[in-house]
Design a protein around this motif. Sequence first.
Motif, PDB file in Angstrom:
ATOM      1  N   THR A   1       0.821  -1.189   0.000  1.00  0.00           N
ATOM      2  CA  THR A   1       0.000   0.000   0.000  1.00  0.00           C
ATOM      3  C   THR A   1       0.863   1.249   0.000  1.00  0.00           C
ATOM      4  N   ARG A   2       2.077   1.156   0.562  1.00  0.00           N
ATOM      5  CA  ARG A   2       2.921   2.333   0.688  1.00  0.00           C
ATOM      6  C   ARG A   2       3.281   2.955  -0.648  1.00  0.00           C
ATOM      7  N   LEU A  10      -3.981  10.188  -2.428  1.00  0.00           N
ATOM      8  CA  LEU A  10      -4.857  10.570  -1.334  1.00  0.00           C
ATOM      9  C   LEU A  10      -4.110  11.100  -0.118  1.00  0.00           C
ATOM     10  N   LEU A  11      -2.959  10.491   0.202  1.00  0.00           N
ATOM     11  CA  LEU A  11      -2.273  10.787   1.459  1.00  0.00           C
ATOM     12  C   LEU A  11      -0.941  11.517   1.299  1.00  0.00           C
ATOM     13  N   SER A  16       6.378   7.364   4.059  1.00  0.00           N
ATOM     14  CA  SER A  16       7.258   6.788   5.078  1.00  0.00           C
ATOM     15  C   SER A  16       7.513   7.776   6.218  1.00  0.00           C
ATOM     16  N   GLU A  17       7.058   9.014   6.072  1.00  0.00           N
ATOM     17  CA  GLU A  17       7.214  10.023   7.129  1.00  0.00           C
ATOM     18  C   GLU A  17       6.030   9.948   8.094  1.00  0.00           C
ATOM     19  N   PHE A  18       6.323  10.155   9.386  1.00  0.00           N
ATOM     20  CA  PHE A  18       5.255  10.194  10.389  1.00  0.00           C
ATOM     21  C   PHE A  18       4.559  11.542  10.299  1.00  0.00           C
TER      22      PHE A  18
END
Length: 101
Positions: A1-2, A10-11, A16-18
């Motif tokens: 999914t990453r 969408l994101l 990989s960053e918080f």
Amino acid sequence: TRHAPEACNLLGSDLSEFRPERWLREDGGLVEFAPLDTISFGHGVRKCPGQGLAEAEGWLVLAEILRRFHVERGMDTLGEATAFTQTAAEDVVLRLSRRVQ
């Protein structure tokens, strides 16, 4: 999914960053991303073919438990813990007793 294009669109591309705020919409609601809603069953062409059966069976199991047993609280109080969601502070204890037929 990453690395899925849907997730990046969408994101954002920095998955990989918080950055928990990525899950908040501008109106204050939560972003919904369907592939993560059922991650235990996989996604796409490799999705579990038994997902529908498993989801339906879960409701049947719950109904059968309620039919065969009286369900009571096994503890006097239940504390709350606030994290990303509101949860019980400790394990929820239930007492089951077989119904007499």
